[in-house]
Design a protein around this motif. Sequence first.
Motif, mmCIF file in Angstrom:
data_model
loop_
_atom_site.group_PDB
_atom_site.id
_atom_site.type_symbol
_atom_site.label_atom_id
_atom_site.label_comp_id
_atom_site.label_asym_id
_atom_site.label_seq_id
_atom_site.Cartn_x
_atom_site.Cartn_y
_atom_site.Cartn_z
ATOM 1 N N ARG A 161 0.837 -1.191 0.000
ATOM 2 C CA ARG A 161 0.000 0.000 0.000
ATOM 3 C C ARG A 161 0.871 1.239 0.000
ATOM 4 N NH1 ARG A 161 -1.695 2.049 5.567
ATOM 5 N NH2 ARG A 161 -0.506 0.850 7.113
ATOM 6 N N GLY A 162 0.337 2.300 -0.539
ATOM 7 C CA GLY A 162 1.073 3.553 -0.585
ATOM 8 C C GLY A 162 0.122 4.722 -0.687
ATOM 9 N N LYS A 163 0.671 5.907 -0.511
ATOM 10 C CA LYS A 163 -0.144 7.107 -0.570
ATOM 11 C C LYS A 163 0.742 8.298 -0.887
ATOM 12 C CE LYS A 163 -3.773 9.515 2.065
ATOM 13 N NZ LYS A 163 -4.560 9.516 3.322
ATOM 14 N N ALA A 164 0.226 9.202 -1.703
ATOM 15 C CA ALA A 164 0.877 10.476 -1.988
ATOM 16 C C ALA A 164 -0.114 11.581 -1.677
ATOM 17 C CB ALA A 164 1.319 10.549 -3.441
ATOM 18 N N GLN A 165 0.379 12.657 -1.107
ATOM 19 C CA GLN A 165 -0.519 13.737 -0.673
ATOM 20 C C GLN A 165 0.153 15.082 -0.892
ATOM 21 O OE1 GLN A 165 -3.045 13.235 2.947
ATOM 22 N NE2 GLN A 165 -1.813 14.913 3.779
ATOM 23 N N VAL A 166 -0.580 16.011 -1.488
ATOM 24 C CA VAL A 166 -0.107 17.375 -1.712
ATOM 25 C C VAL A 166 -1.020 18.325 -0.946
ATOM 26 C CG1 VAL A 166 0.252 19.210 -3.410
ATOM 27 C CG2 VAL A 166 0.873 16.856 -3.970
ATOM 28 N N THR A 167 -0.423 19.249 -0.195
ATOM 29 C CA THR A 167 -1.180 20.241 0.558
ATOM 30 C C THR A 167 -0.756 21.636 0.110
ATOM 31 O OG1 THR A 167 -1.250 18.767 2.479
ATOM 32 C CG2 THR A 167 -1.805 21.079 2.848
ATOM 33 N N LEU A 168 -1.735 22.453 -0.265
ATOM 34 C CA LEU A 168 -1.496 23.839 -0.655
ATOM 35 C C LEU A 168 -2.329 24.738 0.244
ATOM 36 C CD1 LEU A 168 -1.853 23.438 -4.538
ATOM 37 C CD2 LEU A 168 0.247 23.322 -3.185
ATOM 38 N N TYR A 174 3.207 24.904 0.875
ATOM 39 C CA TYR A 174 3.413 23.866 -0.124
ATOM 40 C C TYR A 174 4.021 22.662 0.595
ATOM 41 C CZ TYR A 174 3.083 27.966 -3.155
ATOM 42 O OH TYR A 174 2.670 29.117 -3.759
ATOM 43 N N ARG A 175 3.279 21.541 0.561
ATOM 44 C CA ARG A 175 3.753 20.361 1.282
ATOM 45 C C ARG A 175 3.472 19.107 0.466
ATOM 46 N NH1 ARG A 175 3.522 18.549 7.575
ATOM 47 N NH2 ARG A 175 3.359 16.304 7.274
ATOM 48 N N LEU A 176 4.469 18.207 0.463
ATOM 49 C CA LEU A 176 4.344 16.918 -0.204
ATOM 50 C C LEU A 176 4.599 15.815 0.807
ATOM 51 C CD1 LEU A 176 4.168 15.065 -2.748
ATOM 52 C CD2 LEU A 176 6.648 15.390 -2.986
ATOM 53 N N ASP A 177 3.638 14.880 0.950
ATOM 54 C CA ASP A 177 3.776 13.699 1.810
ATOM 55 C C ASP A 177 3.754 12.450 0.936
ATOM 56 O OD1 ASP A 177 3.005 14.286 5.040
ATOM 57 O OD2 ASP A 177 2.488 15.857 3.612
ATOM 58 N N LEU A 178 4.623 11.491 1.269
ATOM 59 C CA LEU A 178 4.673 10.220 0.547
ATOM 60 C C LEU A 178 4.832 9.074 1.535
ATOM 61 C CD1 LEU A 178 7.179 11.194 -2.305
ATOM 62 C CD2 LEU A 178 4.721 10.825 -2.594
ATOM 63 N N MET A 179 4.243 7.915 1.201
ATOM 64 C CA MET A 179 4.410 6.700 2.003
ATOM 65 C C MET A 179 4.242 5.482 1.110
ATOM 66 S SD MET A 179 2.873 3.912 3.583
ATOM 67 C CE MET A 179 1.122 4.277 3.615
ATOM 68 N N GLN A 180 5.099 4.492 1.325
ATOM 69 C CA GLN A 180 4.971 3.213 0.626
ATOM 70 C C GLN A 180 5.356 2.097 1.592
ATOM 71 O OE1 GLN A 180 3.927 2.501 -2.758
ATOM 72 N NE2 GLN A 180 3.803 0.511 -1.755
ATOM 73 N N GLY A 193 8.509 6.624 4.347
ATOM 74 C CA GLY A 193 7.706 7.794 4.036
ATOM 75 C C GLY A 193 8.218 9.024 4.748
ATOM 76 N N GLY A 194 7.630 10.147 4.409
ATOM 77 C CA GLY A 194 8.019 11.406 5.035
ATOM 78 C C GLY A 194 7.368 12.572 4.341
#
Length: 818
Positions: A161-168, A174-180, A193-194
């Motif tokens: 499972r994984g997830k990518a997330q962008v927050t504006l 401006y924020r980018l989150d990633l997890m796998q 992730g981080g």
Amino acid sequence: MEAQPVANAPVEAAQTAEEEDAVESDIIVTGAARAQRRFDVSYAVNSLSQDEIQRIAPKNFAELLGTVPGIQVEATGGEVQNITRVRGIPTDRGYLIFQQDGLPLYHEIDGVFFNSGEGMHRFDLMTERVEVVRGGPAPIYASSAAAIANNITVTGSDVPRGKAQVTLGDTGLYRLDLMQSGPIGENTYFAIGGFLRQHDGYRDSGFPSDKGGQIRANLKHDLANGSIKVSAMYVNDHNIFYLPIPVADPRDPSASLDSFLDYHRGTLNSPALRDVNIKYRDGAGVLQSQSRDLADGRHMRFFNAGLDWDGDFGGWLVAAKLGVTKGKSSFDAFYSTTNPVDANTFAARYTSAAGTAFGTAANPVARLGYAIAGTNGATAYDPYADSGLILSGQYRAVEADFYSSQADLSVTRKFETGFGTHDVRVGAYGSAYGNTSFIAYQDMLIELRGQPRTIDLVAYSATGTVLGSVTQNGVLRYTTTLNQGEADGKVLALYANDTWDVFDGLRLDAGIRQEWYDYQGFALLSGNANLADPTTLADDATRAFTGASVASELKPSATNWTVGINYDFGANFGTYGRISNLEVPPQLGVVSSINPAILKTRARQYEVGLKASFDMASLYVTGFYTKFDPFNASFVAFNPETGRNDQVVPFIGEAVAKGIEIDGRLKPARWFELAGAVTVADPQYRNLANNSGADPSAVNGNQIIREPKFFGNIRPTFRVPVGTGTLDIAGRFDWQGRRYVDLFNLTALPAFQTLGASASLTLDQWRFQVVGDNLTNARGLTEGNPRTDQLGGQGASDAIYGRPLFGRNFRLVVSREW
């Protein structure tokens, strides 16, 4: 018609996922010998899942904790290191100990101008959930803990499972989150992730407030009778510190200063403070200088490595945890000090000294005037063209290197007896930790406005010639506080806990923890010094190292215990009671300080709870009473005459906090849910003693500084099917009651309320969320001005200086799961 079930499949899958998430968030591992349902434990605990964290969408960790009953927060200082108080505990951290997977990242709650809580912990997609224990067995499972916030990290499984997330955000976020995560071999799994983030800030400093990020990763291998996991994390993050601002004119407290310093967006942080020269004399008598940049803010960087192992040996559960942390913290912040002052009144204070220093019989000082700093008096500044006020503040520069290694070994065994079952856990915890530190403060003179310019107070002759300057390039007083030292500590703790299931429904438990500490350290001595620059008064009374040092050592101990009883009337309704004893020894910093107040704080905690959990609703009500005896209410006060900010005003005595916390959730239909947390408390000082001339009898019975008697939040959510997806519309109403900035309750921080909302659309693997905070631009002050107002207030019935709530702001969060 046959296509209808297919069309509804994603919605049903989403609902199933929500139900599974609810079940998982109901399982508690913190404060217990083994994993249990929340309903089954005999203490107050909340579990915040990743999905719930995203639904709440907090700006910082403190705001997330503020959704939990009994925890009052001041989340206005920025993204990290805000204020959390638990059940009226009168400290800025509330003895709330943060852990990551059951171990702290740094042993003590506070390092040198950083804390091991939200100063080192940041939530991201690698945060599976956060478990928060209040009271109960917290003193048994962590040192100095009245509460524990345990960050449980994502661990891989057989299902990738994984997830990518962008927050504006409209505040320049401006924020980018990633997890796998997933399998990498037979019985072996990974997770990584981080996040990376840049943010202009909720207040306009003229430079980015937050920039940096973190990465966390782990590898887990399942063994025949257990598992082993290795983990690592790295943090490198800059975060600005927002400090109090003046909001009303001290000459007329009814007059707002909004037109000069915006309540919601204004700050005394400024590009003018991006090249501050700090001068001091070292122990060899050599003049030293440091160039500091306020935009560096709180610059935390550290690396942590961990090892977790557990095994089942015929019913004997053995678990070992090891963590090693090494890091550095740089701290640059501009602190509030005294109230703004009428510009002529301020200048008059220096007329005599300037006349003596710069004037002669033939060419006397004719007047003092203000000028933009660094122009040598050539660019005049007229305060009366603005507010008529002038303001001083304190630039603080701190460097700290730190390390902390911690280990925990425990054995758990369940024993069947002729009279119930005993679940016994015994363990040992140890840590070696320490830090080196350098601390320098100096006072600056500024105009009263957002992003203020630094100001010089200049001495002129009758012909307008510059004869000298009270200040120098905006510096009012060089290095008014100067400290340097080193401290190393070790602790060994032995603990045990027994949970006795007497019969179906009745459970007793008891635990004890004994700790032994060993501190060693030294501090460099400082004294008064004149740096002898004849052109300014700014260096006439600085602090300088003398070349001498003082070594210290201390070997405190602590004994913590708890006894609890739980009775469940059935699968859905129960009650519990508990008594706990917490001892907090003097912290490590006492051996790297000069003449510190050394005191062991003791707290006796009592709590009684009722709990009800049904499919559609849950309700947890806890009554608490905590008595601190002795309690150290001493504080470090700013001296406006010398600028020193390292001298302690002693207040020793007792404090009590009693109240009720209510935590509930109602879900009468799939399309509606209502959650909330309410706390009613009565935090008071008792029997304080002071040897510095203050009257402690006038403090006794007063409301504890900055703590309300009533606070909470209500969070409704409406869930509507939209095509193949779902639309969640959520609200959040928060409130805090009246508080006081000072021991004598002379100046109040008025009650406030805020309203927030979010809309989240989930379509298959995509999620689109819009979040709005403080939608009505409500006004509310936190903190006050603690450098100067803790004794005498602010000269007004309501605070005219404080840290205001952030104004209305919006964020867009877009994520995709796979």
